[in-house]
Structures are given as structure tokens and as C-alpha cells.
Scaffold this active site. Structure first.
Site, short mmCIF file in Angstrom:
data_model
loop_
_atom_site.label_atom_id
_atom_site.label_comp_id
_atom_site.label_asym_id
_atom_site.label_seq_id
_atom_site.Cartn_x
_atom_site.Cartn_y
_atom_site.Cartn_z
N SER A 178 -33.95 33.86 34.43
CA SER A 178 -32.77 33.45 35.18
C SER A 178 -31.98 32.40 34.38
CB SER A 178 -33.23 32.84 36.51
OG SER A 178 -32.33 33.09 37.51
N THR B 263 -21.15 31.04 44.43
CA THR B 263 -21.61 31.05 45.83
C THR B 263 -21.35 29.72 46.52
OG1 THR B 263 -23.36 32.55 45.14
CG2 THR B 263 -23.65 31.48 47.28
N TRP C 20 -26.76 27.01 45.79
CA TRP C 20 -27.76 27.85 45.11
C TRP C 20 -27.44 28.03 43.63
CZ3 TRP C 20 -31.51 28.00 48.32
CH2 TRP C 20 -31.30 28.21 49.68
N GLU D 40 -27.36 37.77 42.78
CA GLU D 40 -26.60 38.76 42.01
C GLU D 40 -26.31 40.02 42.82
OE1 GLU D 40 -24.95 38.70 39.46
OE2 GLU D 40 -25.62 36.94 38.35
N GLY D 41 -26.04 39.84 44.11
CA GLY D 41 -25.80 40.95 45.02
C GLY D 41 -27.12 41.36 45.65
#
Ligand code: TGC
Ligand code: FAD
Length: 395
Positions: free
Chosen positions: A97, A138, A168, A370-371
Site C-alpha cells: 500500500s 476520500t 483514511w 480503491e473502490g
């Protein structure tokens, strides 16, 4: 079944890779075996991101490795880039990540939407791991629907003023630069490079996570943060530009998830061969064999999907909806494999001495960020039916 380096390869993908791609995978794989896997369980439990890895990965130019060499990047193929993500996530989703955010969500937009000065100022240092980036899209009340963001950009003399909250945000409190997306007065979303030392900017870590514990996740608060005009990304105009960054990161996640699944499968297979119950290895039972075969079949399918997606990306023909399919499929696959591995490991499987539980917990985040799985379902549903099922139609 495995390659020379011990990497899982049931369908013989290895010979399809170039020499450079194999070398890259094996170099990163050895680093992960030595520097990540032996200590990541402890770091995860302590809630610490192993920050010293940043310099190690940067020394190998593993950040933004598919970006051009003229900006200090490795200029690798997208397959090589995907294999880097696979190997990093074989260690831990938090490590992958970090690399995804650094390379795909900050370096890529600076490369694609930035000025030449911005590229020269940031890309070489970020490729080397000397500077860290974070990506703020976000918000507390806008995740799946980033178009509903509340963060605002006002024109002021010589630049912009930003107000809002981002939620986040991976690497938020350790970043040297925050790429913040905000809506300007004309309603158009724009991207800004924010120096975290600017008055009015603050980052607050989220400490209550039961997932992604070896990763820094923060809230960013922006109160009248003044940005110079030259720190706005000139090409980052429109929500589609922010979504374009997500395509790059989702591509890497489709590969990374395969790495997490391989780690879980290999651990479960080794355990099942050794663990004796009712006088024989549990691997000798039909139920355990079926579980292992299902895991391997799912991983192999995901590997082929990632590999072909990489070739499409290298050919310049990849569509973002194809990336949605690969991200959606491969992450949910890895989550199933991690849970199955945990089951095979019995009671030991809930500890951090083994890896399956940590991967399963991490993959809950990967399935959401990421969706979400459902958002990718709707992206694909819209693509095949031509009907948008996200929300209320415009009046
Ligand atoms: P929509 O109408 O779909 O799109 C607006 C314009 O953008 C284009 N577009 C894309 N372009 C490139 N890549 C993509 N993935 C794109 N998706 C859409 C689209 O063609 C359109 O262009 P144009 O020229 O017609 O205007 O906009 P919408 O508001 O309806 O969007 C809906 C939706 C759900 C598709 C989108 O907003 C979405 O993907 N939501 C999920 C949000 C998300 O994934 N957030 C991730 C935040 S970052 C993060 O999680 C980092 S985790 C750490 C790590 O990566 O490891
Ligand atoms: P919501 O959008 O509120 O969704 C809640 C639920 O509703 C989900 O199940 C979703 O699928 C469902 N849902 C939403 N809309 C619909 C619909 N139309 N139809 C059906 N179901 C729907 N963001 C960044 O910008 N940068 C980062 O670096 C970053 N890192 C992250 C790291 C971690 C560990 C995590 C957990 C998240 C990170 N995110 C980051 C945020 C992440 O992208 C969002 O959490 C994600 O996009 C989902 O948004 P949300 O949490 O607001 O959920």
C-alpha cells in the site's frame, strides 16, 4: 509447479516473462523474504509501519518503477511493476500500500498532470524514497462517491486557499507532500501539492485499526491552507483526473492481491503436510486437499488475469473497466484464500506467528479501498448494460 525461485507458477507463466521481469521479481522477493516476512507480524501487532524499508526499496528504484528513467525512475514494464507489487504484498498489504500510494497515486499524477518543474522537483526524490507522498481524495462523508467531496479551493492572490477534511489517508502523517483534491468555486475538482508544514494543515493518525496495522492511516485537516499557484497541478483538472490515478493504483492491487494469496496458500500447504491428526497428515484428507486445490485454482486464474492485464497496459490498450474487474476479482479471491488458509491452520492460524490471519485482516481493507467490491460491480454493470446504477438519476 513452482519456478526456480520457489514462486508459485502452476500454469507456466514464468517463461512468458522477460529476463528483466524475472530478475526484478526475484530481487524484490528475496528482499521481502529477508527484510519483511521475519518481522512483519511484530510490527503489525505494534501498529508500526516499518519505515526503514522505504530507503531499502528506494535504493532499488521500486517506487513508480514504471515511470521514465529521465525522472530518476526505473522505466520498467508494467508487468515488472506488477510483479514488484505482488512480491511486496506477499510480505504485507501495508508495505504494498505504501508503494502504491507513493508510485501510483502521487508520482504518477505528478508525472501525468504536473509541470516540468514539478516533475523534476519531486519524481527523482520520491523514486529514491527520500520524499514520501500521500493522496487525499476520500473524506469523512465522501468515499465511494468522491464527486460529493466538501473540500473547497478558493482563488486568492497568488494561488489558492484550501479548506476541508480528508479521511483514511495512507502515509498521511509521514508525508513530505500531500496531493489533495478539492472542488474549486466553479465546481471543478482540482489537484494540489500541499506542503504539510503549511499553516492550517494537520494530520492525525487513526490508531484503532484491526486491519492494515503495519501502515500509517491518517485524517488530514486543512484550515485556510494557502497554496502557491505553482503548487497546483496544471493538468489535474476534473474528477476524471483523480479517477485516472485510481486506475494506476488498482492495477497494482490486482497484482498485489495475488502475492498475499500465494503467501497464505504456501503456508497452508506446508502446514497441512506436517500437521498430524487422527494418525496422518491432514493433507492426506480429501477435504483438506479440496481446499488446497480450490485455493490454487483461484490463485492461478488471478495470476493469468493480472498477467494479461499487464500486457494490455504495456500495449496501451487497457481500459479502466478491465482494471475494475481484475481488482474486484483478485482481491476477493485473496480474501477467500486467506480465510481458507486460516481454517487449515486451526488454532495456530489465529496467531501472528503465522501469516494467514494478518493477510485476511489486511485484505478487508484492500477489498474496501480503491473502490469497494460493490463499487467495481456497479462500474462493470454500467459498462455492460449502459445503465448507471450508482444513485438517483439527475433531474
Ligand atoms: P464518472 O462519470 O464515472 O467519471 C467521471 C469521468 O472520469 C472517467 N473515469 C475514469 N477515468 C480513468 N480511470 C477511472 N477509473 C475512471 N472512472 C471514471 C469517466 O469516463 C468520466 O470521464 P468523462 O470524460 O466522461 O467526464 O464519475 P462518477 O462520479 O459517476 O464516479 C463514480 C465512480 C464510482 C466510478 C467513482 O467515483 C469511483 O471509482 N469511486 C470509488 C472511489 C475510490 O476508489 N476511492 C479510492 C480513494 S484512494 C484509496 O483508496 C487509496 S488506498 C491505498 C492503496 O492504493 O494502496
Ligand atoms: P462508503 O462509500 O460509505 O461505502 C459504505 C458501503 O456502502 C460499502 O459497502 C459500499 O460498497 C456501499 N455503497 C456505497 N455506494 C453504493 C451504491 N451506490 N450501491 C451499492 N452499495 C454502495 N482514500 C484516499 O483518498 N487515500 C488513501 O490513501 C486511502 N487509504 C486508505 C487506507 C485504508 C486502510 C482504508 C480502509 C481506506 C483508505 N482510503 C483512502 C479510503 C477508501 O478509498 C474508502 O474507504 C473507500 O473508497 C470506501 O469509502 P467509504 O469508506 O466512505 O465507504
Amino acid at each position: 509447479m513452482t519456478t526456480g525461485t520457489g514462486r508459485l507458477d502452476y500454469f507456466g507463466i514464468d517463461p512468458l516473462l522477460s529476463e528483466d521481469e524475472r530478475l526484478t521479481r526475484d530481487t524484490v522477493g528475496r528482499l521481502v523474504d529477508r527484510e519483511v516476512i521475519p518481522r512483519i507480524g511484530r510490527a503489525w501487532l505494534a501498529g508500526e509501519f516499518p519505515r526503514d524499508l522505504v530507503g531499502r526499496l528506494g535504493a532499488l528504484r521500486l517506487f513508480g518503477a514504471n515511470l521514465p528513467q529521465e525522472y530518476g525512475c526505473a522505466g520498467m514494464s508494467n508487468i515488472a511493476y506488477g510483479l514488484i507489487m505482488q512480491e511486496l504484498e506477499r510480505g504485507d498489504s501495508g508495505v504494498r500500500s505504501f508503494a502504491s500510494v507513493q508510485g501510483a497515486l502521487v508520482m504518477y499524477p505528478i508525472f501525468a498532470y504536473g509541470s516540468e518543474e514539478q516533475r523534476r522537483a519531486w519524481l527523482p526524490a520520491m523514486a529514491a524514497g527520500e520524499k514520501i507522498g500521500c493522496f487525499g481524495l476520500t473524506e469523512p462523508n465522501a468515499g465511494s462517491d468522491p464527486g460529493a467531496m466538501q473540500t473547497r479551493a478558493r482563488r486568492v492572490s497568488g494561488g489558492w486557499a484550501l479548506d476541508g477534511t480528508k479521511m483514511w489517508i495512507t502515509s498521511g502523517s509521514i508525508a513530505d507532500v500531500a496531493l489533495v483534491w478539492a472542488k474549486a468555486e466553479d465546481g471543478v475538482v482540482r489537484g494540489f501539492l500541499v506542503d504539510p508544514h503549511t499553516p492550517g494543515f494537520s494530520a492525525h493518525d487513526i490508531h484503532t485499526k484491526a486491519s492494515m496495522r503495519a501502515s500509517v492511516t491518517s485524517e488530514l485537516v486543512l484550515e485556510n491552507v494557502r497554496i502557491r499557484e505553482e503548487d497546483a497541478l496544471p493538468g489535474a483538472v476534473g474528477l476524471g483526473k483523480a479517477l485516472g490515478c485510481l486506475t494506476q493504483a488498482r492495477y497494482g492491487i490486482a497484482w498485489g492481491a495475488v502475492g498475499a494469496a500465494i503467501a497464505c496458500y504456501e503456508e497452508a500447504l506446508a502446514y497441512a503436510r506436517d500437521r498430524i491428526a487422527f494418525g496422518r497428515p491432514i493433507a492426506a484428507t480429501q477435504i483438506i486437499q479440496e481446499r488446497l486445490v480450490n485455493m490454487l485454482s483461484e490463485i492461478t486464474t488471478a495470476q493469468l488475469l493480472a498477467y494479461h492485464l499487464g500486457r494490455l497496459k504495456d500495449a496501451g490498450t487497457m481500459r479502466y473497466t478491465q482494471v475494475s474487474m481484475a481488482k474486484r476479482n483478485n482481491v476477493r479471491m485473496a480474501l477467500r484464500v486467506a480465510r481458507e488458509a486460516r481454517t487449515i491452520l486451526g488454532g495456530y492460524g489465529i496467531t501472528l506467528e503465522y501469516h494467514a490471519m494478518r493477510h485476511a485482516a489486511n485484505l478487508e481493507s484492500v477489498d474496501t479501498y480503491e473502490g469497494t467490491y460493490d463499487v467495481h460491480t456497479l462500474i462493470l454493470g454500467r459498462d455492460i448494460t449502459g445503465i448507471d446504477a450508482f444513485g438517483a438519476p439527475e433531474s
